[in-house]
Design a protein around this motif. Sequence first.
Motif, PDB file in Angstrom:
ATOM      1  N   ILE A 135       0.575  -1.357  -0.096  1.00  0.00           N
ATOM      2  CA  ILE A 135      -0.470  -0.041  -0.154  1.00  0.00           C
ATOM      3  C   ILE A 135       0.803   1.345  -0.004  1.00  0.00           C
ATOM      4  O   ILE A 135       2.330   0.914   1.103  1.00  0.00           O
ATOM      5  CB  ILE A 135      -0.822  -0.175   1.024  1.00  0.00           C
ATOM      6  CG1 ILE A 135      -1.786  -1.409   0.969  1.00  0.00           C
ATOM      7  CG2 ILE A 135      -1.966   1.153   1.474  1.00  0.00           C
ATOM      8  CD1 ILE A 135      -2.772  -1.537   2.224  1.00  0.00           C
ATOM      9  N   THR A 170       1.757   5.318   0.659  1.00  0.00           N
ATOM     10  CA  THR A 170       1.420   6.609   1.465  1.00  0.00           C
ATOM     11  C   THR A 170       2.678   7.613   1.115  1.00  0.00           C
ATOM     12  O   THR A 170       3.379   7.438   1.062  1.00  0.00           O
ATOM     13  CB  THR A 170       1.020   5.908   2.737  1.00  0.00           C
ATOM     14  OG1 THR A 170       0.601   6.802   3.629  1.00  0.00           O
ATOM     15  CG2 THR A 170       2.278   5.757   3.056  1.00  0.00           C
ATOM     16  N   ASP A 204      -3.919   5.589   5.398  1.00  0.00           N
ATOM     17  CA  ASP A 204      -3.095   4.680   6.078  1.00  0.00           C
ATOM     18  C   ASP A 204      -4.008   3.685   7.231  1.00  0.00           C
ATOM     19  O   ASP A 204      -4.361   2.424   7.920  1.00  0.00           O
ATOM     20  CB  ASP A 204      -2.350   5.336   7.018  1.00  0.00           C
ATOM     21  CG  ASP A 204      -1.170   5.623   5.690  1.00  0.00           C
ATOM     22  OD1 ASP A 204      -1.498   5.139   4.929  1.00  0.00           O
ATOM     23  OD2 ASP A 204      -0.024   6.298   6.297  1.00  0.00           O
ATOM     24  N   ALA A 246      -6.597   1.917   6.124  1.00  0.00           N
ATOM     25  CA  ALA A 246      -5.678   0.689   5.113  1.00  0.00           C
ATOM     26  C   ALA A 246      -5.422  -0.297   6.040  1.00  0.00           C
ATOM     27  O   ALA A 246      -5.842  -1.587   5.807  1.00  0.00           O
ATOM     28  CB  ALA A 246      -4.555   1.091   4.413  1.00  0.00           C
ATOM     29  N   ILE A 253       3.354  -1.434   4.600  1.00  0.00           N
ATOM     30  CA  ILE A 253       2.720  -0.100   3.719  1.00  0.00           C
ATOM     31  C   ILE A 253       4.017   1.090   3.985  1.00  0.00           C
ATOM     32  O   ILE A 253       4.847   1.253   4.576  1.00  0.00           O
ATOM     33  CB  ILE A 253       2.002   1.063   5.034  1.00  0.00           C
ATOM     34  CG1 ILE A 253       0.943   0.104   5.268  1.00  0.00           C
ATOM     35  CG2 ILE A 253       1.634   2.216   4.410  1.00  0.00           C
ATOM     36  CD1 ILE A 253      -0.755   0.293   6.316  1.00  0.00           C
TER      37      ILE A 253
END
Length: 360
Positions: free
Chosen positions: A186, A188, A201, A204, A218
């Motif tokens: 992911i 960010t 976040d 997520a 992440i």
Amino acid sequence: MKHFSISVIAGDGIGPEVMREGLKVVEAAEKLHGGVRFSYESYGWGCDYYLKNGMMMPKDGLDQIRDSDVILFGAVGAPEVPDHVSVWELILPIRRTFQQYVNLRPVKLLKGLESPLRHKTHDDLDFLVVRENTEGEYSNIGGRLHEGTPYELAIQNNVFTKFGTKRILEYAYTLANKKQKKNMTIATKSNAINFAMPFWDEIAKEIAGHHPEIETNIYHIDALAAYFISKPEEFDIVVGSNLFGDILTDLGAAIVGGLGLAPSGNINPDFHYPSMFEPIHGSAPDIAGKGIANPIGQIWSVAMMMDHLGLTVLSELIIQSIEEVLQEGLVRTPDLGGYSSTVEVGEAIVHKFKHLSQFV
């Protein structure tokens, strides 16, 4: 007999040239597989239409294509029309009105090609990037003030909704399970974008908690871009916001051979509206009309369309046909180091597709 309707928007520049080759594959699929039929209608929208009519498509354009099953798109853009007009008045209204909130792009090193990262194998470079497609950094909210004065300013607002963020993340995890992928990345930038990205976040992590079977990482976007180069083999599914997904997918295309190869899908997963499939290479006005544009991105987009429609075997055969033509190395457009024309590459893929279909 399954019947699917396709709205065809070839668009500008090399769009009509590569679209012709993509439609040859569609027609071959119908002839070789009697259980499916495709009908399509072409729409001459784009920059030429704009120069004649002052708009990129008719006022009722969206209504004209709303009931089709899918949309095949070529390319948009011309030197005579500003990009913010051509994109915002054609592609973006289609994506947003039809809730094509998923932009899906495979990053896959096709057999027969070498990556700029030559030490990586074909298995190393094979992942999917899921980009949020309707809000985020490309939201049409903002404005300009004091234009033409020393105090002129511009504001562009990013918009992240819980609804939009949750649905793109949930789609990514659903895709991971469907494709039997076990790694989710992911994107960010919550260390610098201190409102929108912490919000992203939080959601997520909430969605990741519902999928303990999938490893989730992440990464900040700058580090993630570097990891695309240094360790692409670690990625299965990558999901990001509109802007971050846009950047990562072009980077992904570069490391597997270039934008001329890359397909994409603008997907409405609920099938409430048609989804749209297009190559990401743009209209390339510098080579338009020369007959040397690479049609693989368009043909691969057709394969993605087939997969979306549940025609998985046809999708796999098209990709296999592309790879076998590339592996033979006899027919390649100039961007891949060859001397073949758009038509020659398209016909070679169709011929290979017909041959492989005999054994299915």
